[in-house]
Motif scaffolding. Structure first.
Motif, mmCIF file in Angstrom:
data_model
loop_
_atom_site.group_PDB
_atom_site.id
_atom_site.type_symbol
_atom_site.label_atom_id
_atom_site.label_comp_id
_atom_site.label_asym_id
_atom_site.label_seq_id
_atom_site.Cartn_x
_atom_site.Cartn_y
_atom_site.Cartn_z
ATOM 1 N N PRO A 108 0.812 -1.450 -0.072
ATOM 2 C CA PRO A 108 0.127 -0.048 0.114
ATOM 3 C C PRO A 108 0.783 1.328 0.155
ATOM 4 O O PRO A 108 0.364 2.011 -0.293
ATOM 5 C CB PRO A 108 -0.823 -0.147 1.186
ATOM 6 N N MET A 109 2.193 1.061 0.399
ATOM 7 C CA MET A 109 2.858 2.420 0.544
ATOM 8 C C MET A 109 3.764 2.659 -0.845
ATOM 9 O O MET A 109 3.877 3.832 -1.101
ATOM 10 C CB MET A 109 4.154 2.256 1.478
ATOM 11 N N PHE A 110 3.492 1.667 -1.854
ATOM 12 C CA PHE A 110 3.889 1.899 -3.225
ATOM 13 C C PHE A 110 2.986 1.447 -4.146
ATOM 14 O O PHE A 110 3.144 0.533 -4.777
ATOM 15 C CB PHE A 110 5.439 1.157 -3.410
ATOM 16 N N PRO A 111 1.897 2.123 -4.209
ATOM 17 C CA PRO A 111 0.735 1.877 -5.171
ATOM 18 C C PRO A 111 1.123 1.613 -6.611
ATOM 19 O O PRO A 111 0.322 0.761 -7.322
ATOM 20 C CB PRO A 111 -0.263 2.788 -4.879
ATOM 21 N N GLY A 112 2.092 2.251 -7.148
ATOM 22 C CA GLY A 112 2.512 2.096 -8.541
ATOM 23 C C GLY A 112 3.228 0.847 -8.664
ATOM 24 O O GLY A 112 3.387 0.645 -10.183
ATOM 25 N N ASN A 113 3.565 0.026 -7.953
ATOM 26 C CA ASN A 113 4.453 -1.171 -8.369
ATOM 27 C C ASN A 113 3.501 -2.391 -8.563
ATOM 28 O O ASN A 113 2.287 -2.413 -7.676
ATOM 29 C CB ASN A 113 5.269 -1.455 -7.259
ATOM 30 N N SER A 114 3.538 -3.018 -9.518
ATOM 31 C CA SER A 114 2.650 -4.028 -9.864
ATOM 32 C C SER A 114 2.690 -5.347 -8.712
ATOM 33 O O SER A 114 3.742 -5.385 -8.249
ATOM 34 C CB SER A 114 2.958 -4.651 -11.462
ATOM 35 N N LEU A 115 1.758 -6.180 -8.978
ATOM 36 C CA LEU A 115 1.983 -7.549 -7.956
ATOM 37 C C LEU A 115 3.035 -8.339 -8.516
ATOM 38 O O LEU A 115 3.723 -8.945 -7.805
ATOM 39 C CB LEU A 115 0.759 -8.307 -8.140
ATOM 40 N N THR A 116 3.265 -8.226 -10.071
ATOM 41 C CA THR A 116 4.309 -9.348 -10.439
ATOM 42 C C THR A 116 5.683 -8.641 -9.797
ATOM 43 O O THR A 116 6.590 -9.383 -9.318
ATOM 44 C CB THR A 116 4.349 -8.966 -11.874
ATOM 45 N N PHE A 117 5.782 -7.181 -9.761
ATOM 46 C CA PHE A 117 6.991 -6.447 -9.022
ATOM 47 C C PHE A 117 7.071 -7.109 -7.659
ATOM 48 O O PHE A 117 8.325 -7.378 -7.123
ATOM 49 C CB PHE A 117 6.909 -5.140 -9.174
ATOM 50 N N TRP A 118 6.215 -7.108 -7.177
ATOM 51 C CA TRP A 118 6.308 -7.412 -5.586
ATOM 52 C C TRP A 118 6.630 -8.839 -5.236
ATOM 53 O O TRP A 118 7.339 -9.185 -4.601
ATOM 54 C CB TRP A 118 5.112 -6.970 -4.882
ATOM 55 N N LEU A 119 6.201 -9.823 -6.277
ATOM 56 C CA LEU A 119 6.323 -11.220 -5.931
ATOM 57 C C LEU A 119 7.708 -11.560 -6.370
ATOM 58 O O LEU A 119 8.558 -12.397 -5.837
ATOM 59 C CB LEU A 119 5.293 -12.052 -6.826
ATOM 60 N N VAL A 120 8.186 -11.076 -7.731
ATOM 61 C CA VAL A 120 9.725 -11.423 -8.199
ATOM 62 C C VAL A 120 10.522 -10.676 -7.231
ATOM 63 O O VAL A 120 11.481 -11.322 -6.849
ATOM 64 C CB VAL A 120 9.621 -10.774 -9.705
#
Length: 148
Positions: A108-120
């Motif tokens: 939630p602090m970085f809403p511009g990042n995709s779920l793919t970014f977070w998982l990878v």
């Protein structure tokens, strides 16, 4: 050095330096690299506008990764031991593993990042953190056995 090198910490160091170079690539190649590596659209747009913020943040991350890679090499016995190496390796391990497992709280602090970014990126942090953890554990045991 006069003792066997720690391949886990050598691999962790290589990963840190590789990640640092990828971050530097964002500065050199601009907004497309921020987008490709998951830096978020806001960072990409700021880079396109020539703002200093993306460069400062990215340089800070790259520098930190280089320092961490250097401490991994020191812990591995490739270079001379640095002050507080064992303690700093524990902190580095903790930061990588905390980042790996706390991505859902960070999203939630970085809403511009995709779920793919977070998982990878979390998977990468888990991998590097695991290398640091195993390497640090092996180093700690070796130092304890040597009464150092």
């Amino acid at each position: 050095m006069n003792r066997r090198e720690n391949n886990f910490l050598i691999a962790a160091s290589g990963c840190c330096f590789l990640a640092a170079f990828a971050h530097l690539g964002c500065i050199v190649f601009g907004a497309d690299w921020y987008r490709m590596l998951g830096g978020g659209e806001a960072m990409a747009q700021m880079a396109e506008q020539g703002l200093w913020y993306p460069t400062l943040i990215t340089l800070t991350i790259a520098a930190m990764l280089c320092v961490w890679g250097t401490f991994a090499l020191a812990g591995a016995g490739v270079i001379k031991k640095l002050p507080f190496t064992r303690c700093i390796l524990v902190v580095i391990t903790s930061v990588f593993l905390l980042r790996a497992f706390s991505f859902s709280a960070l999203m939630p602090m970085f809403p511009g990042n995709s779920l793919t970014f977070w998982l990878v990126s979390s998977g990468i942090c888990l991998f590097i953190g695991s290398l640091f953890a195993v390497g640090t554990k092996r180093e700690w045991s070796r130092l304890t056995q040597a009464n150092v």
